[in-house]
Motif scaffolding. Sequence first.
Motif, PDB file in Angstrom:
ATOM      1  N   ALA A 119       0.834  -1.211   0.000  1.00 20.54           N
ATOM      2  CA  ALA A 119       0.000   0.000   0.000  1.00 20.54           C
ATOM      3  C   ALA A 119       0.867   1.259   0.000  1.00 20.54           C
ATOM      4  O   ALA A 119       0.538   2.255  -0.654  1.00 20.54           O
ATOM      5  N   LEU A 120       1.967   1.236   0.721  1.00 21.36           N
ATOM      6  CA  LEU A 120       2.864   2.396   0.729  1.00 21.36           C
ATOM      7  C   LEU A 120       3.492   2.631  -0.642  1.00 21.36           C
ATOM      8  O   LEU A 120       3.761   3.776  -1.014  1.00 21.36           O
ATOM      9  N   LEU A 121       3.721   1.572  -1.396  1.00 23.00           N
ATOM     10  CA  LEU A 121       4.281   1.739  -2.737  1.00 23.00           C
ATOM     11  C   LEU A 121       3.266   2.335  -3.705  1.00 23.00           C
ATOM     12  O   LEU A 121       3.636   2.693  -4.833  1.00 23.00           O
ATOM     13  N   ALA A 122       2.005   2.441  -3.299  1.00 22.16           N
ATOM     14  CA  ALA A 122       1.010   3.115  -4.141  1.00 22.16           C
ATOM     15  C   ALA A 122       1.133   4.627  -4.074  1.00 22.16           C
ATOM     16  O   ALA A 122       0.591   5.328  -4.929  1.00 22.16           O
ATOM     17  N   VAL A 123       1.833   5.152  -3.048  1.00 18.53           N
ATOM     18  CA  VAL A 123       1.968   6.608  -2.929  1.00 18.53           C
ATOM     19  C   VAL A 123       2.720   7.197  -4.120  1.00 18.53           C
ATOM     20  O   VAL A 123       2.287   8.206  -4.696  1.00 18.53           O
ATOM     21  N   THR A 154       6.849  10.738  -1.197  1.00 18.38           N
ATOM     22  CA  THR A 154       7.277   9.523  -1.884  1.00 18.38           C
ATOM     23  C   THR A 154       8.483   8.896  -1.201  1.00 18.38           C
ATOM     24  O   THR A 154       8.554   7.677  -1.023  1.00 18.38           O
ATOM     25  N   PHE A 155       9.450   9.712  -0.801  1.00 17.66           N
ATOM     26  CA  PHE A 155      10.634   9.191  -0.115  1.00 17.66           C
ATOM     27  C   PHE A 155      10.253   8.506   1.193  1.00 17.66           C
ATOM     28  O   PHE A 155      10.709   7.391   1.485  1.00 17.66           O
ATOM     29  N   LEU A 156       9.406   9.145   1.983  1.00 21.59           N
ATOM     30  CA  LEU A 156       8.966   8.532   3.243  1.00 21.59           C
ATOM     31  C   LEU A 156       8.219   7.222   2.999  1.00 21.59           C
ATOM     32  O   LEU A 156       8.396   6.243   3.738  1.00 21.59           O
ATOM     33  N   ALA A 204       3.686   3.402  10.167  1.00 17.77           N
ATOM     34  CA  ALA A 204       3.433   3.133   8.749  1.00 17.77           C
ATOM     35  C   ALA A 204       2.099   3.719   8.304  1.00 17.77           C
ATOM     36  O   ALA A 204       1.982   4.278   7.197  1.00 17.77           O
ATOM     37  N   GLY A 205       1.079   3.620   9.157  1.00 23.77           N
ATOM     38  CA  GLY A 205      -0.210   4.213   8.814  1.00 23.77           C
ATOM     39  C   GLY A 205      -0.152   5.723   8.705  1.00 23.77           C
ATOM     40  O   GLY A 205      -0.807   6.315   7.832  1.00 23.77           O
ATOM     41  N   ALA A 206       0.663   6.358   9.567  1.00 22.59           N
ATOM     42  CA  ALA A 206       0.807   7.810   9.482  1.00 22.59           C
ATOM     43  C   ALA A 206       1.480   8.220   8.185  1.00 22.59           C
ATOM     44  O   ALA A 206       1.075   9.194   7.531  1.00 22.59           O
ATOM     45  N   VAL A 207       2.526   7.486   7.779  1.00 21.72           N
ATOM     46  CA  VAL A 207       3.206   7.803   6.522  1.00 21.72           C
ATOM     47  C   VAL A 207       2.267   7.586   5.333  1.00 21.72           C
ATOM     48  O   VAL A 207       2.236   8.396   4.384  1.00 21.72           O
ATOM     49  N   LEU A 208       1.488   6.509   5.373  1.00 21.16           N
ATOM     50  CA  LEU A 208       0.546   6.240   4.277  1.00 21.16           C
ATOM     51  C   LEU A 208      -0.523   7.332   4.192  1.00 21.16           C
ATOM     52  O   LEU A 208      -0.827   7.837   3.101  1.00 21.16           O
TER      53      LEU A 208
END
Length: 615
Positions: free
Chosen positions: A181-185, A195-197, A488-492
């Motif tokens: 899911a983070l790679l969807a950012v 994107t970096f985060l 991870a949820g905060a970054v997403l």
Amino acid sequence: MSEEPSELSDPSEPSGASKPSEAAEPAGASTAAEPSADRPPTPQQPSPAAASPAAATQAAAATPAAASPVAAASVAAPPRLQAPPPRQAPPPHPGGPWQPPVKRPSATARLRPAAPPPAPPAVLAAVLATAVLSALLLGDGLGVNLLIVAVPAALAAAFAAREAGRRLRPWTATWAVGGLALLAVPALRDAGWPTFLAVVSAFALGSLALHGSRSWPGVLIGSVGLLDSIGPGVRWGWRGVRERADGSRGRWATGIRTTAVALGLLVVFGTLFASADAAFADLLGRLIPDVSIVDGPWRTFLFLVGLVGALAAARTAAAPVRWDGLTVKPGKPRARMEWALPLIVLNLLFAAFITLQLVVLLGGYEKVREATGLDHAQYARQGFWQLLWATLLTLLVIALALRWAPRGSARDRTLVRAVLGTLCVLTLVVVASALRRMDLYVDEYGLTRLRISVAAMELWLGTVFVLILAAGVFGARFLPRAIAVSAAGAVLAFGLISPDAVVAEQNVRRFEDRGSIDLDYLRDLSADAVPALDRLPEPQRSCALRTVQRELRGSDSPWYATSWGEARAAEILRERPVSVDRGTCYGLGTDGVREGEREGEQDGYERDRDEYDPY
């Protein structure tokens, strides 16, 4: 070390007891075997009787019948030539002067499992697909290509885990889904900093999914533990390739020939169809990566990165290092008053500060302004950073208190929960006060990237304190993984809300209310801000979108390296391009955020007020 069972003697047998054959043997047999006392002993030669049973029989037959029974017995019975085994000396003490010191395995070596079998063909195929896609897709930028490359890498890890007998557990699935899911950012947002985060957090969650960590050392080290498998992963993959190549050379040759023929047919007929139809040629140009000889070294490097990364992931999935085995020794418990009294004093200080904050929020600010001479915005700016540091230091205080607080009795545990729980609740009020100060400051000077970033961090710190309070009630076993999930949820969430779009939206709304805006700052935002800035009237709209339009027109990124925010911005500017020249924008809209700079704020961004693009 305990001796092996086979080396132990029978406890029922006395140590000095002789064997039955020895007890029944006549006394003359041993006497006959002894050497004479008047001559020196000579080496005993095996008698014919001892040589073989037949020789013994012949010797007995040749003996006169008048011989005494003792002599007959001495001839018939062979002498006992096998002496009892000598008693072995104990082995020398390890590390003695005659033996080198014993090397003890390191703490990390004890956590490593046995080496897995060579990589199976399914893993090798997925690794090769990851490397090829990395070389073809990652050289033009970041977008949906990260997700495309991550899929075969995840399959390689799944195949390796299944081959090793590992089962999919709920937390493993949570880490894996969160990483994807983070790679969807990057596929959705054009801004580089979210994107970096997101990419760094996706790497950490993927590493946790492969290791399955649950303790504090496991979560902290396991998030970067994938780096430890780079070397072993390459060696493991090479063993798999060598083993498969030795046993199936004919199939490898057949596969290479088949692939070469298929590629040749695609190139020939694809070229013919592209030259026959311009629309088909344009479609092929968009779908097929543009690879040139000049990009050879860069593409080779990306191939190696994808290959090594996928091998490391698969090797970790097959035999992960158990970082949970690392233990942190608890601190020496202190006396009750030694640790509790400083925290009680700290709680009283927090309470006094919060009381003053409530007085200010309820209308007592006039007295504060008379004493300090600061307006609302200056007062807010002066205290936000201090409150942020106070929140971070409180986490450190709680960690140290948990290390040295006594918890041997029920009273000790109740005291720990009461003191630290009160500190967490008071800290949550400090977090709310800091966010209120940031809101006042943003209302006066506008929103920036730095301000929204630190506000998001303050919100996450408040979530951490809520989790600590929950751990005090329900137990702290879940706390390491819960905090990792919250991060991870905060970054997403931070990436999905599009910070640049939020910054642009707030400044546009502020312009509509007050008529002031800082265009020099807004024109440095990414393409994610274009939908909000498109609502500005002219000439403010064209001045704010001038830089973005120049960058989009000069970009030739393929579809897999173009984010959805960038594609939407290009469509908006294609329908309504900028319509004023650069002379109109010179000196227009320089208040708002810049006013905060005149008050001494250092936001960390650079300005270039004099360079405007020709569009």
